[in-house]
Enzyme design. Structure first.
Site, mmCIF file in Angstrom:
data_model
loop_
_atom_site.group_PDB
_atom_site.id
_atom_site.type_symbol
_atom_site.label_atom_id
_atom_site.label_comp_id
_atom_site.label_asym_id
_atom_site.label_seq_id
_atom_site.Cartn_x
_atom_site.Cartn_y
_atom_site.Cartn_z
ATOM 1 N N GLY A 47 0.717 -1.078 -0.144
ATOM 2 C CA GLY A 47 -0.045 -0.128 -0.083
ATOM 3 C C GLY A 47 0.890 1.159 -0.016
ATOM 4 O O GLY A 47 0.850 2.086 0.849
ATOM 5 N N TYR A 234 -16.044 5.892 14.734
ATOM 6 C CA TYR A 234 -14.755 5.297 14.321
ATOM 7 C C TYR A 234 -14.506 4.198 15.385
ATOM 8 O O TYR A 234 -14.304 3.153 15.052
ATOM 9 C CB TYR A 234 -13.641 6.369 14.424
ATOM 10 C CG TYR A 234 -12.332 6.149 13.503
ATOM 11 C CD1 TYR A 234 -12.272 6.177 12.237
ATOM 12 C CD2 TYR A 234 -11.345 5.157 14.352
ATOM 13 C CE1 TYR A 234 -11.001 5.697 11.571
ATOM 14 C CE2 TYR A 234 -10.186 4.734 13.725
ATOM 15 C CZ TYR A 234 -10.014 4.801 12.365
ATOM 16 O OH TYR A 234 -8.897 4.453 11.609
#
Length: 396
Positions: A47, A234
């Protein structure tokens, strides 16, 4: 081709090759002005095309003189659109690294697939021998399990009950109320499948089985905790469940690696403008307020400053790596200072559509959003007719 930004919600569908290259160049220059990091020699970043993955690769290469391999999705330009920002970022990084005499390779493909893992292992065996730092920085909304062929999608939802709070359309500055319905059990499970630690473990297994993981290797993955304002969406939401799984994976990997002198940690970073954070309701407004406070206090950090501090003071500083009670490395310490959070909470109560540009740094947030795609970057001529085709050296 004269390239202009085209937006669709929290996504910019175009990217500017020279703007992206300039952004990478500025990050490299910052690292080169800092003391050298006595750190890793061969680094794999899974990534690697943007955000913390890109910044950590830059610090490894230009701060520690490491050879690097970056794994990311291929995104070459087509007749009607540019390549992705990640493609242009990677091209600029690799060209600069090779100019400095560093080995630098790209493996493009689906990071979740067995094929990409195998290609990466073969490349490392051939060109580098072994890897002593593995950085897992995959952020995506969908994963296809290579063993079952089943595709899972992650969601950004609370758990148990609806969540309501302020949010902002950062393109217009309109502050409004958003209500998010709670996730189903299947949505929770799917989010953990996509964003948890399973694929991180599979990568480490593949590297070990391929004989390319150094006995004393370090591996890290990124996470976030954040303030009470964002907790329901979150840390206590679907993403939080995935991050709990990520942290459990880190503990398992740490136990596996510690016998050879290796280690595994989750790194808790600060809130920053990324494509991922822009997609989470409430978070852009929180970041705009946070930036206002941290810039005023002179303690603001972007991705590159965060990653340099991670390498120089935590991973490869003197003495043992400082961790919290859960074994996590905390580079969110400045964000989470009591005085900073108290000021942000005050702004949160006061902010509305009329005063948002005065009391928060929404202008800075929006500029950073476009800079993710190479736009609004100083020193770039955006009226220049460009070739959107940019090649990447050593592309696998």
């Amino acid at each position: 081709m004269i390239i202009k930004p085209r937006t669709r919600g929290f996504i910019c569908t175009t990217a500017h090759p020279k703007g992206c290259a300039k952004q990478v160049e500025e990050q490299v220059k910052y690292v080169q002005t800092q003391p050298t990091v006595k750190g890793p020699k061969n680094v794999l970043v899974i990534g690697a095309s943007a955000g913390y993955g890109l910044a950590s690769r830059i610090v490894a290469a230009f701060g520690a003189g490491a050879n690097t391999v970056g794994v990311y999705r291929q995104s070459t330009p087509t007749s009607g659109r540019t390549a992705s920002a990640g493609w242009y970022n990677s091209a600029a990084l690799e060209q600069m690294a090779q100019a400095q005499g560093l080995k630098s390779y790209s493996v493009t493909g689906d990071a979740f697939s067995d094929e990409t893992k195998q290609k990466t292992v073969e490349l490392i065996a051939k060109e580098l021998g072994q890897i002593d730092l593995v950085i897992y920085s995959v952020a995506t909304a969908r994963r296809t399990n290579p063993a079952t062929g089943e595709t899972s999608n992650s969601v950004l939802k609370p758990i148990g009950e609806p969540y309501q709070n302020k949010t902002v359309n950062f393109h217009t500055g309109e502050v409004s109320e958003v209500t998010l319905e709670p996730a189903t059990e299947q949505e929770i499970k799917d989010t953990v499948t996509v964003m948890g630690g399973e694929d991180w473990q599979l990568w480490m297994d593949a590297l070990k089985q391929g004989g390319v993981l150094a006995a004393n290797a370090t591996t890290i993955a990124f996470s976030y905790i954040g303030p009470a304002i964002t907790t329901p969406i979150y840390r206590e939401g679907t993403i939080g469940q995935a991050k709990e799984h990520l942290e459990a994976t880190a503990r398992h990997l740490h136990n596996e690696l510690s016998s050879g002198g290796g280690r595994a940690h989750v790194v808790i970073s600060k809130a920053l403008v990324t494509q991922s954070s822009s997609a989470i309701p409430v978070v852009p407004l929180y970041i705009a307020a946070l930036y206002k406070v941290m810039k005023r206090e002179g303690i603001h950090e972007g991705c590159i400053e965060q990653m340099y501090r991670l390498f120089s003071q935590h991973l490869y500083g003197q003495g043992n790596t400082p961790v919290d009670e859960a074994g996590r490395i905390r580079i969110d310490d400045l964000e989470m200072r009591d005085d900073v959070q108290a000021e942000v909470a005050k702004l949160w109560e006061e902010v509305n559509s009329h005063n948002i540009y005065d009391i928060t740094d929404l202008k800075g947030y929006t500029q950073e959003f476009f800079q993710l795609f190479g736009f609004e970057t100083e020193g770039v001529d955006y009226e220049e007719d460009l070739d959107k085709e940019v090649s990447i050296p050593n592309l696998i």
